[in-house]
Scaffold this active site. Structure first.
Site, PDB file in Angstrom:
ATOM      1  N   SER A 294       0.711  -1.324  -0.099  1.00 23.12           N
ATOM      2  CA  SER A 294      -0.021  -0.011   0.005  1.00 23.12           C
ATOM      3  C   SER A 294       0.938   1.258  -0.188  1.00 23.12           C
ATOM      4  CB  SER A 294      -0.647  -0.019   1.202  1.00 23.12           C
ATOM      5  OG  SER A 294      -1.372   1.478   1.528  1.00 23.12           O
TER       6      SER A 294
ATOM      7  N   TYR B 100      -2.142  -0.734  10.687  1.00 27.86           N
ATOM      8  CA  TYR B 100      -2.248  -1.389   9.548  1.00 27.86           C
ATOM      9  C   TYR B 100      -1.203  -1.052   8.625  1.00 27.86           C
ATOM     10  CZ  TYR B 100      -3.731  -1.780   4.771  1.00 27.86           C
ATOM     11  OH  TYR B 100      -3.698  -1.773   3.268  1.00 27.86           O
TER      12      TYR B 100
ATOM     13  N   LYS C  80       2.254  -3.609   6.521  1.00 29.63           N
ATOM     14  CA  LYS C  80       2.292  -3.570   5.226  1.00 29.63           C
ATOM     15  C   LYS C  80       4.293  -3.383   5.092  1.00 29.63           C
ATOM     16  CE  LYS C  80      -1.333  -4.634   3.360  1.00 29.63           C
ATOM     17  NZ  LYS C  80      -1.706  -5.762   2.893  1.00 29.63           N
TER      18      LYS C  80
HETATM   19  P1  NAD Z   1     -11.070  -6.860   0.968  1.00 30.46           P
HETATM   20  O1  NAD Z   1     -11.246  -6.947   2.588  1.00 30.46           O
HETATM   21  O2  NAD Z   1     -12.180  -6.567   0.417  1.00 30.46           O
HETATM   22  O3  NAD Z   1     -10.566  -8.264   0.903  1.00 30.46           O
HETATM   23  C1  NAD Z   1      -9.364  -9.074   1.676  1.00 30.46           C
HETATM   24  C2  NAD Z   1     -10.024 -10.319   1.644  1.00 30.46           C
HETATM   25  O4  NAD Z   1      -9.287 -11.315   2.266  1.00 30.46           O
HETATM   26  C3  NAD Z   1     -11.596 -10.526   2.158  1.00 30.46           C
HETATM   27  O5  NAD Z   1     -12.392 -11.296   1.330  1.00 30.46           O
HETATM   28  C4  NAD Z   1     -11.441 -11.277   3.460  1.00 30.46           C
HETATM   29  O6  NAD Z   1     -12.394 -12.052   3.724  1.00 30.46           O
HETATM   30  C5  NAD Z   1     -10.186 -12.111   3.145  1.00 30.46           C
HETATM   31  N1  NAD Z   1      -9.470 -12.273   4.271  1.00 30.46           N
HETATM   32  C6  NAD Z   1      -8.645 -11.453   5.235  1.00 30.46           C
HETATM   33  N2  NAD Z   1      -7.860 -12.192   6.057  1.00 30.46           N
HETATM   34  C7  NAD Z   1      -7.912 -13.661   5.664  1.00 30.46           C
HETATM   35  C8  NAD Z   1      -7.567 -14.810   6.346  1.00 30.46           C
HETATM   36  N3  NAD Z   1      -6.700 -14.903   7.099  1.00 30.46           N
HETATM   37  N4  NAD Z   1      -7.857 -15.998   5.552  1.00 30.46           N
HETATM   38  C9  NAD Z   1      -8.760 -16.062   4.465  1.00 30.46           C
HETATM   39  N5  NAD Z   1      -9.225 -14.919   4.126  1.00 30.46           N
HETATM   40  C10 NAD Z   1      -8.786 -13.791   4.597  1.00 30.46           C
HETATM   41  O7  NAD Z   1      -9.804  -5.964   0.975  1.00 30.46           O
HETATM   42  P2  NAD Z   1      -9.205  -5.392  -0.513  1.00 30.46           P
HETATM   43  O8  NAD Z   1      -9.469  -3.960  -0.417  1.00 30.46           O
HETATM   44  O9  NAD Z   1      -9.811  -6.110  -1.593  1.00 30.46           O
HETATM   45  O10 NAD Z   1      -7.613  -5.317  -0.121  1.00 30.46           O
HETATM   46  C11 NAD Z   1      -6.912  -6.436  -0.793  1.00 30.46           C
HETATM   47  C12 NAD Z   1      -5.518  -6.355  -0.223  1.00 30.46           C
HETATM   48  O11 NAD Z   1      -5.079  -5.047  -0.684  1.00 30.46           O
HETATM   49  C13 NAD Z   1      -5.182  -5.946   1.192  1.00 30.46           C
HETATM   50  O12 NAD Z   1      -4.117  -6.921   1.722  1.00 30.46           O
HETATM   51  C14 NAD Z   1      -5.142  -4.781   1.655  1.00 30.46           C
HETATM   52  O13 NAD Z   1      -4.427  -4.531   2.663  1.00 30.46           O
HETATM   53  C15 NAD Z   1      -4.457  -4.140   0.038  1.00 30.46           C
HETATM   54  N6  NAD Z   1      -4.871  -2.817  -0.183  1.00 30.46           N
HETATM   55  C16 NAD Z   1      -6.034  -2.495  -0.166  1.00 30.46           C
HETATM   56  C17 NAD Z   1      -6.430  -1.123  -0.505  1.00 30.46           C
HETATM   57  C18 NAD Z   1      -7.793  -0.488  -0.390  1.00 30.46           C
HETATM   58  O14 NAD Z   1      -7.901   0.793  -0.318  1.00 30.46           O
HETATM   59  N7  NAD Z   1      -8.877  -1.387  -0.553  1.00 30.46           N
HETATM   60  C19 NAD Z   1      -5.143  -0.028  -0.669  1.00 30.46           C
HETATM   61  C20 NAD Z   1      -4.020  -0.638  -0.472  1.00 30.46           C
HETATM   62  C21 NAD Z   1      -3.745  -1.938  -0.058  1.00 30.46           C
HETATM   63  C1  WQD Z   2      -9.482   9.485   1.245  1.00 26.54           C
HETATM   64  C2  WQD Z   2      -9.729  11.044   1.261  1.00 26.54           C
HETATM   65  C3  WQD Z   2      -9.920  11.824   3.744  1.00 26.54           C
HETATM   66  C4  WQD Z   2     -13.907   9.762   3.887  1.00 26.54           C
HETATM   67  C5  WQD Z   2      -6.880   4.656   3.124  1.00 26.54           C
HETATM   68  C6  WQD Z   2      -5.816   4.052   3.770  1.00 26.54           C
HETATM   69  C7  WQD Z   2      -4.630   3.713   2.883  1.00 26.54           C
HETATM   70  C8  WQD Z   2      -5.082   2.834   1.598  1.00 26.54           C
HETATM   71  C9  WQD Z   2      -6.070   3.620   0.942  1.00 26.54           C
HETATM   72  C10 WQD Z   2      -5.037   0.520   2.293  1.00 26.54           C
HETATM   73  C11 WQD Z   2      -9.081  11.699   2.485  1.00 26.54           C
HETATM   74  C12 WQD Z   2     -11.149  12.101   2.846  1.00 26.54           C
HETATM   75  C13 WQD Z   2     -12.818  10.189   3.468  1.00 26.54           C
HETATM   76  C14 WQD Z   2     -15.047  10.877   4.368  1.00 26.54           C
HETATM   77  C15 WQD Z   2     -13.458  12.747   3.694  1.00 26.54           C
HETATM   78  N1  WQD Z   2      -5.818   1.563   2.081  1.00 26.54           N
HETATM   79  N2  WQD Z   2     -12.568  11.595   3.314  1.00 26.54           N
HETATM   80  N3  WQD Z   2     -14.600  12.113   4.198  1.00 26.54           N
HETATM   81  O1  WQD Z   2      -7.250   7.716   3.827  1.00 26.54           O
HETATM   82  O2  WQD Z   2      -6.242   8.091   1.548  1.00 26.54           O
HETATM   83  O3  WQD Z   2      -6.297   5.939   2.479  1.00 26.54           O
HETATM   84  O4  WQD Z   2      -7.136   3.899   2.123  1.00 26.54           O
HETATM   85  O5  WQD Z   2      -3.977   0.262   2.248  1.00 26.54           O
HETATM   86  O6  WQD Z   2      -3.775   2.839   3.732  1.00 26.54           O
HETATM   87  O7  WQD Z   2      -5.273   4.996   4.655  1.00 26.54           O
HETATM   88  O8  WQD Z   2      -8.390   6.959   1.924  1.00 26.54           O
HETATM   89  O9  WQD Z   2     -10.881   6.788   1.162  1.00 26.54           O
HETATM   90  O10 WQD Z   2     -10.313   7.049   3.748  1.00 26.54           O
HETATM   91  O11 WQD Z   2      -9.879   9.124   2.298  1.00 26.54           O
HETATM   92  O12 WQD Z   2     -13.377  13.783   3.284  1.00 26.54           O
HETATM   93  O13 WQD Z   2     -15.987  10.595   5.048  1.00 26.54           O
HETATM   94  O14 WQD Z   2     -11.153  11.428   1.483  1.00 26.54           O
HETATM   95  O15 WQD Z   2      -9.671  12.928   4.456  1.00 26.54           O
HETATM   96  O16 WQD Z   2      -8.562  12.932   2.150  1.00 26.54           O
HETATM   97  P1  WQD Z   2      -6.998   7.306   2.712  1.00 26.54           P
HETATM   98  P2  WQD Z   2      -9.837   7.326   2.314  1.00 26.54           P
END
Ligand code: NAD
Ligand code: WQD
Length: 341
Positions: free
Chosen positions: A125, A150, A154
């Protein structure tokens, strides 16, 4: 067909990646205990690809169960999405995050080692960059200053992969640093399933527009940006999913051991208010909102330098912020009021 274990394949990014894997000729095998997903995502996924998919409903941190999956499926590679991802919850329950996010990668690496599976794509991330004013961030920008437990999981996972690959000359790992994944499959059949009140901006916008939430609070309009609200790099989940296929293909071409890292964003930053107004213009729907105080832990601006992923992986985004916001709205309409909790 080459089998790919997709941990977290029932999740937001994992489910979209399964669609792209199938289209590219890979056979995804989902490992997900649905702790943050639902059966209907799997049903939707099967509807999109018009076939049944192999699914193992297990905790991928359970070594015995994961071993059995590897024994039965004999995969060539793994994409590891499974993790907990709620930043705020990770502050309240850090051990849950250290246990699942770090523990499941550790178990997975052990099981891969046992079965001589050497190719891994890992979900990292942009949060590993913490608060930086060197924008856009490149893969060489400093990491480790992640603000939340969190984010720090990573950082640790990335380090674990670097150390493991330095010690195992056959391990080939790709670390993908996602920026802000948004949108949904254009069919409106799969998308993000926020549980309870969404923390992330786009699900909150769609729920406010649908009348599920009274109004969006924009967290701060006094940042040093063009309109005072924070800047992020919002990337369509389908573009993001496609990068995983390219990462697997790139790994397969590597003769020497690798552990490399790539940014996955659009390269363009948009403010919160731009996202709100683009949503309104694209969908012809009003988003009720108020300006509120800043949210603790938010960085002012974050967007990616994508030169490396484009030059090395050959990855380019094809979809716009407008596409993503239309797809997110279509998905919200599929969900209806079902997301209220
Ligand atoms: P998500 O929660 O929708 O998907 C994760 C899936 O993993 C879920 O279906 C959950 O049931 C499953 N899961 C979690 N722990 C498990 C375990 N121990 N065993 C089996 N299943 C398990 O999340 P996402 O948004 O699809 O994110 C996927 C990956 O990408 C994650 O590693 C997350 O940290 C990373 N990521 C997400 C974002 C974001 O904003 N969505 C941003 C950056 C990184
Ligand atoms: C986006 C912008 C808020 C909600 C998060 C994780 C990051 C990554 C992606 C996993 C920010 C603003 C939000 C609301 C708002 N995930 N906001 N009102 O914080 O950039 O990133 O998701 O790895 O690790 O921290 O994403 O969607 O929460 O916020 O004004 O009700 O929207 O302040 O500027 P963020 P977000």
């Amino acid at each position: 067909m080459e089998k790919v274990i997709v941990t977290g394949g029932a999740g937001f990014i994992g489910s979209h990646t399964c669609v792209e894997l199938l289209e590219a000729g890979f056979e995804p095998v989902i490992v997900d205990d649905l702790r943050n997903s639902e059966e209907r995502v799997l049903k939707g996924l099967e509807k999109i690809v018009s076939r049944e998919l192999p699914i193992h409903r297990i905790d991928c941190g359970d070594a015995v169960a994961l071993n059995k999956v590897f024994e039965a499926e004999k995969p060539s590679s793994v994409i590891h999405f499974a993790a907990d991802k709620a930043v705020g919850e990770s502050v309240r329950e850090p051990l849950k995050y250290y246990s699942n996010n770090i523990g499941s990668l550790f178990t997975l690496l052990r099981v891969m080692e046992q079965h001589r599976v050497k190719d891994l794509v890992f979900s990292s991330s942009c949060t590993v960059y913490g608060d930086t004013d060197q924008l856009p961030v490149t893969e060489n920008s400093p990491t480790g200053a992640a603000a939340s437990p969190y984010g720090y999981t990573k950082v640790v996972c990335e380090r674990m992969l670097r150390d493991a690959s330095a010690a195992d000359p056959l391990l080939r790992a790709v670390l993908l640093r996602y920026f802000n994944p948004i949108g949904a499959h254009p069919s409106g059949i799969i998308g993000e399933l926020p549980i309870g009140v969404p923390n992330n901006l786009i699900p909150f916008i769609t729920q406010a527009a649908a009348g599920i939430r009274e109004k969006l609070t924009v967290f701060g309009d006094d940042y040093p940006t063009r309109d005072g609200s924070c800047i992020r790099d919002y990337i369509h989940v389908v573009d993001l999913a496609k990068a995983h296929v390219l990462a697997l293909r790139w790994i397969a071409k590597q003769k020497a051991p690798v552990c490399d890292v790539f940014n996955l964003g659009t390269g363009t930053g948009n403010t919160v208010l731009e996202a709100v107004h683009t949503f309104e213009a694209e969908n012809g729907v009003k988003v009720p909102y108020v300006i509120g105080p800043r949210r603790a832990g938010d960085v002012v601006a974050m967007y990616a330098d994508t030169t490396k992923s484009s030059e090395v992986l050959g990855w380019r985004t094809e979809l716009t912020l407008g596409d993503a916001l239309r797809d997110a709205w279509r998905w919200q309409q599929t969900l209806g009021k079902a997301a209220v909790q």
